[in-house]
Design a protein around this motif. Structure first.
Motif, PDB file in Angstrom:
ATOM      1  N   VAL A 104      83.479   4.463  25.946  1.00 26.40           N
ATOM      2  CA  VAL A 104      83.014   5.788  25.663  1.00 26.40           C
ATOM      3  C   VAL A 104      83.978   6.640  26.557  1.00 26.40           C
ATOM      4  CG1 VAL A 104      81.168   6.993  26.982  1.00 26.40           C
ATOM      5  CG2 VAL A 104      80.498   5.188  25.632  1.00 26.40           C
ATOM      6  N   GLY A 105      84.711   6.140  27.637  1.00 30.11           N
ATOM      7  CA  GLY A 105      85.513   6.995  28.235  1.00 30.11           C
ATOM      8  C   GLY A 105      86.842   7.577  27.424  1.00 30.11           C
ATOM      9  N   GLU A 106      86.925   6.965  26.095  1.00 33.05           N
ATOM     10  CA  GLU A 106      87.995   7.183  25.288  1.00 33.05           C
ATOM     11  C   GLU A 106      87.437   7.670  23.938  1.00 33.05           C
ATOM     12  OE1 GLU A 106      91.636   4.464  26.415  1.00 33.05           O
ATOM     13  OE2 GLU A 106      89.881   3.353  25.638  1.00 33.05           O
ATOM     14  N   PHE A 107      86.156   8.065  23.635  1.00 34.21           N
ATOM     15  CA  PHE A 107      85.397   8.186  22.593  1.00 34.21           C
ATOM     16  C   PHE A 107      86.224   9.465  21.797  1.00 34.21           C
ATOM     17  CE2 PHE A 107      82.355  10.515  19.903  1.00 34.21           C
ATOM     18  CZ  PHE A 107      81.708   8.988  19.394  1.00 34.21           C
ATOM     19  N   ASN A 108      86.662  10.203  22.110  1.00 30.46           N
ATOM     20  CA  ASN A 108      87.248  11.439  21.408  1.00 30.46           C
ATOM     21  C   ASN A 108      88.744  10.902  20.940  1.00 30.46           C
ATOM     22  OD1 ASN A 108      85.364  13.438  21.981  1.00 30.46           O
ATOM     23  ND2 ASN A 108      86.344  14.235  23.743  1.00 30.46           N
ATOM     24  N   SER A 109      89.451   9.946  21.410  1.00 30.30           N
ATOM     25  CA  SER A 109      90.521   9.319  20.858  1.00 30.30           C
ATOM     26  C   SER A 109      90.295   8.233  19.893  1.00 30.30           C
ATOM     27  CB  SER A 109      91.525   9.203  22.039  1.00 30.30           C
ATOM     28  OG  SER A 109      91.150   8.261  22.817  1.00 30.30           O
ATOM     29  N   LEU A 110      89.459   7.573  19.926  1.00 30.55           N
ATOM     30  CA  LEU A 110      88.961   6.540  19.209  1.00 30.55           C
ATOM     31  C   LEU A 110      89.170   6.829  17.567  1.00 30.55           C
ATOM     32  CD1 LEU A 110      85.792   4.903  20.861  1.00 30.55           C
ATOM     33  CD2 LEU A 110      88.282   4.029  20.962  1.00 30.55           C
ATOM     34  N   PRO A 111      89.464   5.807  16.828  1.00 32.81           N
ATOM     35  CA  PRO A 111      89.384   5.999  15.537  1.00 32.81           C
ATOM     36  C   PRO A 111      87.993   6.302  15.028  1.00 32.81           C
ATOM     37  CG  PRO A 111      90.383   3.839  16.054  1.00 32.81           C
ATOM     38  CD  PRO A 111      90.046   4.530  17.342  1.00 32.81           C
ATOM     39  N   THR A 112      87.911   7.312  13.845  1.00 33.94           N
ATOM     40  CA  THR A 112      86.620   7.641  13.343  1.00 33.94           C
ATOM     41  C   THR A 112      85.742   6.571  13.069  1.00 33.94           C
ATOM     42  OG1 THR A 112      87.780   9.579  12.514  1.00 33.94           O
ATOM     43  CG2 THR A 112      85.699   9.068  11.781  1.00 33.94           C
ATOM     44  N   MET A 114      85.449   3.641  14.344  1.00 29.30           N
ATOM     45  CA  MET A 114      84.648   2.998  15.482  1.00 29.30           C
ATOM     46  C   MET A 114      83.638   3.890  16.084  1.00 29.30           C
ATOM     47  SD  MET A 114      87.998   1.233  17.318  1.00 29.30           S
ATOM     48  CE  MET A 114      87.185   0.860  18.747  1.00 29.30           C
ATOM     49  N   LYS A 115      83.733   5.047  15.920  1.00 32.10           N
ATOM     50  CA  LYS A 115      82.569   5.902  16.697  1.00 32.10           C
ATOM     51  C   LYS A 115      81.188   5.725  16.071  1.00 32.10           C
ATOM     52  CE  LYS A 115      86.058   9.644  17.752  1.00 32.10           C
ATOM     53  NZ  LYS A 115      86.556  11.175  17.395  1.00 32.10           N
ATOM     54  N   GLY A 116      80.957   5.829  15.119  1.00 31.55           N
ATOM     55  CA  GLY A 116      79.604   5.417  14.639  1.00 31.55           C
ATOM     56  C   GLY A 116      79.204   4.010  15.055  1.00 31.55           C
ATOM     57  N   ASP A 117      79.960   3.051  15.291  1.00 32.62           N
ATOM     58  CA  ASP A 117      79.598   1.772  15.671  1.00 32.62           C
ATOM     59  C   ASP A 117      79.325   1.987  17.106  1.00 32.62           C
ATOM     60  OD1 ASP A 117      79.738   0.801  13.093  1.00 32.62           O
ATOM     61  OD2 ASP A 117      81.882  -0.288  13.510  1.00 32.62           O
ATOM     62  N   LEU A 118      80.364   2.602  17.765  1.00 36.13           N
ATOM     63  CA  LEU A 118      79.937   2.642  19.347  1.00 36.13           C
ATOM     64  C   LEU A 118      78.693   3.456  19.561  1.00 36.13           C
ATOM     65  CD1 LEU A 118      80.982   2.013  22.084  1.00 36.13           C
ATOM     66  CD2 LEU A 118      82.485   4.197  21.905  1.00 36.13           C
ATOM     67  N   LYS A 119      78.349   4.485  18.845  1.00 36.75           N
ATOM     68  CA  LYS A 119      77.084   5.152  18.934  1.00 36.75           C
ATOM     69  C   LYS A 119      76.033   4.327  18.885  1.00 36.75           C
ATOM     70  CE  LYS A 119      74.766   9.373  17.879  1.00 36.75           C
ATOM     71  NZ  LYS A 119      74.606  10.587  17.041  1.00 36.75           N
ATOM     72  N   GLU A 120      76.026   3.521  17.653  1.00 35.21           N
ATOM     73  CA  GLU A 120      74.739   2.462  17.520  1.00 35.21           C
ATOM     74  C   GLU A 120      74.894   1.480  18.903  1.00 35.21           C
ATOM     75  OE1 GLU A 120      75.291   0.415  13.884  1.00 35.21           O
ATOM     76  OE2 GLU A 120      75.184   2.337  12.621  1.00 35.21           O
ATOM     77  N   LEU A 121      75.891   1.040  19.424  1.00 34.26           N
ATOM     78  CA  LEU A 121      75.712   0.160  20.552  1.00 34.26           C
ATOM     79  C   LEU A 121      75.182   0.927  21.731  1.00 34.26           C
ATOM     80  CD1 LEU A 121      76.626  -2.482  21.888  1.00 34.26           C
ATOM     81  CD2 LEU A 121      78.633  -1.452  22.476  1.00 34.26           C
ATOM     82  N   TYR A 122      75.530   2.099  21.906  1.00 32.22           N
ATOM     83  CA  TYR A 122      74.991   3.177  22.884  1.00 32.22           C
ATOM     84  C   TYR A 122      73.519   3.100  22.682  1.00 32.22           C
ATOM     85  CZ  TYR A 122      73.186   7.275  25.202  1.00 32.22           C
ATOM     86  OH  TYR A 122      72.503   8.301  26.090  1.00 32.22           O
ATOM     87  N   GLU A 123      72.988   3.364  21.587  1.00 35.06           N
ATOM     88  CA  GLU A 123      71.637   3.743  21.192  1.00 35.06           C
ATOM     89  C   GLU A 123      70.818   2.557  21.231  1.00 35.06           C
ATOM     90  OE1 GLU A 123      71.939   5.376  17.450  1.00 35.06           O
ATOM     91  OE2 GLU A 123      72.238   7.293  18.077  1.00 35.06           O
ATOM     92  N   ALA A 124      71.545   1.281  21.155  1.00 36.01           N
ATOM     93  CA  ALA A 124      70.745  -0.208  21.193  1.00 36.01           C
ATOM     94  C   ALA A 124      70.440  -0.243  22.743  1.00 36.01           C
ATOM     95  CB  ALA A 124      71.608  -1.273  20.915  1.00 36.01           C
ATOM     96  N   ARG A 125      71.622   0.192  23.546  1.00 37.32           N
ATOM     97  CA  ARG A 125      71.446  -0.021  25.161  1.00 37.32           C
ATOM     98  C   ARG A 125      70.358   1.109  25.634  1.00 37.32           C
ATOM     99  NH1 ARG A 125      75.819  -1.199  28.895  1.00 37.32           N
ATOM    100  NH2 ARG A 125      76.240  -2.864  26.993  1.00 37.32           N
ATOM    101  N   GLN A 126      70.202   2.058  25.043  1.00 31.14           N
ATOM    102  CA  GLN A 126      69.260   3.204  25.599  1.00 31.14           C
ATOM    103  C   GLN A 126      68.048   2.700  24.934  1.00 31.14           C
ATOM    104  OE1 GLN A 126      70.062   5.600  27.157  1.00 31.14           O
ATOM    105  NE2 GLN A 126      68.638   7.164  27.133  1.00 31.14           N
ATOM    106  N   SER A 127      67.742   2.154  23.740  1.00 33.86           N
ATOM    107  CA  SER A 127      66.488   1.674  23.367  1.00 33.86           C
ATOM    108  C   SER A 127      65.890   0.801  24.158  1.00 33.86           C
ATOM    109  CB  SER A 127      66.800   1.420  21.839  1.00 33.86           C
ATOM    110  OG  SER A 127      65.556   1.018  21.322  1.00 33.86           O
ATOM    111  N   TRP A 128      66.752  -0.424  24.388  1.00 35.62           N
ATOM    112  CA  TRP A 128      66.054  -1.312  25.304  1.00 35.62           C
ATOM    113  C   TRP A 128      65.792  -1.173  26.386  1.00 35.62           C
ATOM    114  CZ3 TRP A 128      68.233  -3.007  29.959  1.00 35.62           C
ATOM    115  CH2 TRP A 128      67.470  -4.289  30.540  1.00 35.62           C
ATOM    116  N   LEU A 129      66.546  -0.110  27.126  1.00 40.06           N
ATOM    117  CA  LEU A 129      66.105   0.482  28.670  1.00 40.06           C
ATOM    118  C   LEU A 129      64.746   1.405  28.456  1.00 40.06           C
ATOM    119  CD1 LEU A 129      69.432   1.913  30.162  1.00 40.06           C
ATOM    120  CD2 LEU A 129      67.754   0.361  31.065  1.00 40.06           C
ATOM    121  N   LYS A 130      64.502   1.862  27.440  1.00 39.17           N
ATOM    122  CA  LYS A 130      63.469   3.036  27.039  1.00 39.17           C
ATOM    123  C   LYS A 130      62.193   1.685  27.008  1.00 39.17           C
ATOM    124  CE  LYS A 130      61.374   5.979  23.844  1.00 39.17           C
ATOM    125  NZ  LYS A 130      61.801   6.672  22.438  1.00 39.17           N
TER     126      LYS A 130
END
Length: 191
Positions: A104-112, A114-130
């Motif tokens: 996440v700290g390098e999101f803006n410089s990641l290859p395009t 990877m960004k969607g996959d990383l967003k899904e990983l973030y959303e999975a973490r957020q969904s679990w917490l919720k």
């Protein structure tokens, strides 16, 4: 050495490098040197560093799903505590951070790609917490004056931030201190 064995070893080495130095902080050459193989042989397993990154994210997604299944038998507050203990473990290991934080700290410089996959990983973490927080609210463990989504965002921000604080200060115990603050914020008596 088998193809899968080399790929598994490359992914394991990449995971450690990612968590210590970030995605842009290592190359195929670093991985090859650590494994004692020729850099070109890594292209048998990964067409590019982006493909390696996508495989890493998929491994992290699977590991997180398995971990959440393991801790699902805990009470909601213990599940939140267990997440912070994972962060503490990373912070105690040569100032590493969780894979999500590392990328996440390098999101803006990641290859395009990877960004969607990383967003899904973030959303999975957020969904679990919720989900965990909703369960805690229904069991009258956690406060209800804020939505589960609001509290999940707050807890995740505290956890991700705690890792960076521990890294910069060299004090992994900060993760545990922030865990206690997060549980206090969630506590039903704090409303």
């Amino acid at each position: 050495m088998g193809i899968e064995s080399t790929k598994s070893r490359a992914l394991a080495e990449s995971r450690g490098l990612l968590q210590a130095f970030g995605y842009n902080g290592f190359s195929f050459q670093h991985i090859a040197n650590a494994l004692g193989i020729n850099k070109a042989s890594l292209y048998t397993h990964f067409e590019s560093k982006e493909d390696l990154g996508k495989d890493l994210i998929e491994d992290f997604r699977k590991a997180f799903a398995e971990w959440t299944e393991t801790v699902s038998v805990f009470e909601p507050d213990a599940q939140i505590g267990a997440l912070f203990e994972v962060f503490f473990k990373f912070a105690s290991d040569s100032k590493k951070v969780c894979p999500l934080s590392a990328m996440v700290g390098e999101f803006n410089s990641l290859p395009t790609g990877m960004k969607g996959d990383l967003k899904e990983l973030y959303e999975a973490r957020q969904s679990w917490l919720k989900k965990v927080i909703k369960r805690g609210q229904s069991q009258k463990i956690f406060r209800k004056d804020k939505s589960a989504a609001e509290l999940a965002s707050l807890v995740l921000a505290m956890g991700l931030g705690a890792q960076f604080m521990a890294r910069v200060s060299g004090e992994p115990h900060l993760v545990r201190e922030i865990k206690m603050r997060a549980l206090e914020v969630l506590n039903l008596d704090q409303k």
